[in-house]
Design a protein around this motif. Structure first.
Motif, PDB file in Angstrom:
ATOM      1  N   THR A 187       0.828  -1.201   0.000  1.00 33.57           N
ATOM      2  CA  THR A 187       0.000   0.000   0.000  1.00 33.57           C
ATOM      3  C   THR A 187       0.865   1.255   0.000  1.00 33.57           C
ATOM      4  N   ARG A 188       0.285   2.312  -0.532  1.00 38.90           N
ATOM      5  CA  ARG A 188       0.963   3.598  -0.510  1.00 38.90           C
ATOM      6  C   ARG A 188       1.167   4.064   0.932  1.00 38.90           C
ATOM      7  N   PHE A 189       0.178   3.784   1.802  1.00 39.43           N
ATOM      8  CA  PHE A 189       0.301   4.200   3.193  1.00 39.43           C
ATOM      9  C   PHE A 189       1.524   3.566   3.851  1.00 39.43           C
ATOM     10  N   ASP A 193       4.604   5.497   5.407  1.00 39.67           N
ATOM     11  CA  ASP A 193       4.908   5.304   6.817  1.00 39.67           C
ATOM     12  C   ASP A 193       6.375   4.963   7.031  1.00 39.67           C
ATOM     13  N   ARG A 203       2.665  16.179   6.306  1.00 36.41           N
ATOM     14  CA  ARG A 203       3.614  15.078   6.152  1.00 36.41           C
ATOM     15  C   ARG A 203       4.980  15.626   5.765  1.00 36.41           C
ATOM     16  N   GLU A 277      -2.853  10.348   3.156  1.00 37.82           N
ATOM     17  CA  GLU A 277      -2.460   9.015   2.711  1.00 37.82           C
ATOM     18  C   GLU A 277      -2.292   8.928   1.199  1.00 37.82           C
ATOM     19  N   ASN A 278      -2.653   9.991   0.488  1.00 39.89           N
ATOM     20  CA  ASN A 278      -2.493  10.005  -0.968  1.00 39.89           C
ATOM     21  C   ASN A 278      -1.260  10.782  -1.421  1.00 39.89           C
TER      22      ASN A 278
END
Length: 440
Positions: A187-189, A193, A203, A277-278
């Motif tokens: 996942t991108r998240f 992270d 971020r 998150e994007n």
């Protein structure tokens, strides 16, 4: 290919090729090359991966007149470093996960057989590490050649796209499907992270982990180069201009087998929405001179590209259908830069768990089909004047002139160059461990 020679003479030859290919970068960052060479010392295959420069030195003189090469098949878009570990997953511009070649740093214009020979020799090296017999290695190379031949022929006869589909979650099997499923689970998240943190409701890149904080002057230069990069993107990529709002920039230094000594930067962008998150991470790295370019003397090819960043991007767009929408180029301190997404969906083909002979054979056949698909993408439809003809039709016609000799050409090369690479690896290890490589 050069005639076998005594180890001492070959050692001097290797040192000369290394000096031409790596000299400036090694002088700038010897520590990175100590890491690179330590990795290359680990196995003959790792050595082979890191020495495309030596491979093309040995193939010098085969630009035209070699088997299956003419004025067209000697001048097509090629990958330039096609070995069995340079395949994996990526998400294309349409949002589909695809398995195919996923590294284009060495791509250029040259003879299509150079890609096939480099892949065939890598199969011999992998087969050797898995204790396969010479007969088994021969069969694998024949399987690769047959699959490539069949797919090129299908594409050359105008087969519809749905009749020759790419490798996706719906069409792939075995190790290719496992890689695609692994990529889908990422996942991108999770990527964000691992590289970033939230500070003051925004971020930012995290400290450590290889990130290098930039001084104000360097940051300014990187952001100016980023502005130049935006001008190289297709209009379709700029649907939401806010996607390219820069949140943070850090420096990194490449220490992999292929990127030793090349300065690079990570840039954190807004992404396609305000949701944290994007956010998207892209990298900007100094593009390298492809090894094959030193042995292609065609002035039209040499003069076509603005710099190595431009060359890498144009080559990838030619060889890869629906390429990364973040893919572009720019300049920094007079050097061409490649810019692309740090993708959360990249999974390389893992050969360590592919040991069953039937599974190895099926995987090799798929790599043959993937290679043909890549070569077929690089034709007149790519929109570039360097290759203004149908690549697959030219290759199909060349192979048709001598069907039986095609596989045997690759078999003979795989065995001879595989043995050469194993011997070169031992010579290299002795040079390295005895302090014979200048600058280290």
């Amino acid at each position: 290919m050069s005639v076998p020679q005594p180890a001492a003479a070959r050692g001097e030859q290797i040192l000369g090729v290394f000096d031409s290919a790596f000299g400036e970068l090694l002088a700038a960052d010897p520590a990175a090359f100590r890491v690179k060479f330590r990795k290359m010392a680990g196995s003959a295959f790792a050595f082979y991966r890191g020495t495309a420069c030596l491979f093309y030195f040995d193939l010098a003189g085969e630009r035209h007149g070699g088997p299956y090469l003419d004025e067209r098949t000697g001048r097509v878009w090629i990958h330039g470093d096609l070995h069995a570990e340079n395949f994996g997953t990526y998400m294309d511009a349409t949002g589909r996960l695809i398995f195919n070649v996923n590294d284009f740093d060495e791509a250029y214009v040259g003879p299509f057989t150079w890609d096939l020979k480099r892949l065939a020799a890598s199969l011999a090296l992998i087969g050797y590490t898995k204790a396969l017999s010479d007969d088994q290695i021969t069969e694998l190379v024949r399987i690769y050649a047959a699959a490539y031949r069949e797919r090129i022929h299908s594409l050359s006869t105008g087969a519809k796209h749905d009749e020759v589909p790419p490798f996706t979650l719906d069409t792939a099997e075995g190790p290719l499907l496992r890689a695609l499923r692994d990529a889908r689970s990422l996942t991108r998240f999770a990527l964000l992270d691992s590289m970033t943190e939230i500070r003051d409701f925004e971020r930012r890149f995290s400290a450590g982990g290889g990130a290098i904080e930039l001084d104000a002057a360097t940051r300014y230069k990187v952001l100016a180069a980023f502005d130049g990069y935006l001008e190289t993107l297709p209009e379709a990529s700029l649907a939401r201009p806010d996607s390219y709002r820069v949140k943070d920039v850090v420096g990194r230094r490449g220490i992999g087998i292929g990127s030793a000594g090349l300065p690079s930067y990570n840039i954190l962008l807004e992404g396609n929405s305000d949701a944290l998150e994007n956010d998207v991470v892209i990298y900007m790295k100094q593009a390298q001179t492809p090894a094959v370019s030193r042995h292609v003397t065609d002035a039209a090819v040499q003069e076509y590209f603005q710099h190595e960043g431009h060359r890498t991007v144009i080559s990838q767009r030619a060889l890869q259908a629906h390429a990364d929408p973040w893919l572009g180029w720019t300049e920094l301190d007079g050097a061409g830069q490649l810019v692309a997404e740090v993708s959360p969906y990249a999974v390389d083909l893992d050969w360590s768990d592919i040991d069953d002979p039937e599974e190895i054979a099926a995987t090799v056949a798929d790599l043959g089909r993937a290679t043909a698909t890549m070569h077929a993408a690089a034709d007149d439809s790519s929109g570039h004047s360097l290759v203004p003809f149908s690549t697959e039709r030219a290759i199909d016609a060349a192979i048709a002139a001598d069907e039986e000799g095609f596989a045997e050409l690759l078999v003979d090369f795989a065995h001879s160059y595989g043995a050469r690479a194993r011997a070169d690896h031992q010579i290299f290890v002795d040079l390295f461990r005895n302090g014979r490589i200048p600058g280290l």
